[in-house]
Each structure stands twice: as C-alpha cells, then as structure tokens.
Design a protein around this motif. Sequence first.
Motif, PDB file in Angstrom:
ATOM      1  N   GLU A  83       0.828  -1.209   0.000  1.00  0.00           N
ATOM      2  CA  GLU A  83       0.000   0.000   0.000  1.00  0.00           C
ATOM      3  C   GLU A  83       0.860   1.257   0.000  1.00  0.00           C
TER       4      GLU A  83
ATOM      5  N   GLU B  34       3.486  14.898 -13.263  1.00  0.00           N
ATOM      6  CA  GLU B  34       2.459  15.537 -14.104  1.00  0.00           C
ATOM      7  C   GLU B  34       2.492  17.052 -13.948  1.00  0.00           C
TER       8      GLU B  34
ATOM      9  N   GLN C 296       4.169   5.738  -5.383  1.00  0.00           N
ATOM     10  CA  GLN C 296       4.150   5.795  -6.844  1.00  0.00           C
ATOM     11  C   GLN C 296       3.133   6.826  -7.313  1.00  0.00           C
ATOM     12  N   GLU C 297       1.976   6.872  -6.681  1.00  0.00           N
ATOM     13  CA  GLU C 297       0.944   7.842  -7.044  1.00  0.00           C
ATOM     14  C   GLU C 297       1.445   9.274  -6.816  1.00  0.00           C
TER      15      GLU C 297
ATOM     16  N   GLU D 102       2.344   1.825  -3.407  1.00  0.00           N
ATOM     17  CA  GLU D 102       1.355   2.358  -4.337  1.00  0.00           C
ATOM     18  C   GLU D 102       1.148   3.855  -4.097  1.00  0.00           C
ATOM     19  N   ILE D 103       1.077   4.265  -2.837  1.00  0.00           N
ATOM     20  CA  ILE D 103       0.916   5.683  -2.504  1.00  0.00           C
ATOM     21  C   ILE D 103       2.142   6.470  -2.974  1.00  0.00           C
TER      22      ILE D 103
ATOM     23  N   ASN E 278       3.940  10.125  -9.519  1.00  0.00           N
ATOM     24  CA  ASN E 278       3.246  10.367 -10.782  1.00  0.00           C
ATOM     25  C   ASN E 278       2.615  11.751 -10.806  1.00  0.00           C
ATOM     26  N   ARG E 279       1.999  12.172  -9.716  1.00  0.00           N
ATOM     27  CA  ARG E 279       1.380  13.498  -9.664  1.00  0.00           C
ATOM     28  C   ARG E 279       2.431  14.594  -9.737  1.00  0.00           C
TER      29      ARG E 279
END
Length: 77
Positions: A61, A75, A67-68, A64-65, A71-72
């Motif tokens: 978990e 961006e 990585q998120e 995943e956080i 990614n943001r």
Amino acid sequence: MSNKGSKTGIVVSSAVGAVLGWAASSYVDKKRNLEENPSLLTRLRDFEQRLYHDGFQKSTELQEIRQEVENRIAEEK
C-alpha cells in the motif's frame, strides 16, 4: 480350587480391562485437546505468518501511494 482360580481370573481380567479402557479414554481426550488447543510453537508460527502478511500488505500500500505521489509530481512539472 478351579472355581476359585476362575473367579480370580475374572476379577483380574475385569481390572485389566478397566485400566486399559481408562488409558484409552485418557489418550483420546489428550489427543482431542491437542487438536483443539494448538501448541505454543504453532500459535507463534501462525502469529509470525500473519504479522509478515500484514507487513507485506502495508508495504505494498505504501509503495502504491509513493508511486501515485511521484506520478502526480511528474504531471505537474
């Protein structure tokens, strides 16, 4: 004398049968209790497995956080 020996044999046989029955019953009860109440080592092993599994889930978990978030950030640049 034969009659007396026969009675003694019956009494001895009955006593031996009762002792064997009691021993078998005791053995079965102990076996049942062992199945219902696992040993300390088994409980510790199960606890360790649950702890490892929970830690692995939390790690996944968090990854995943992370990585998120990465990614943001990528961006927005």
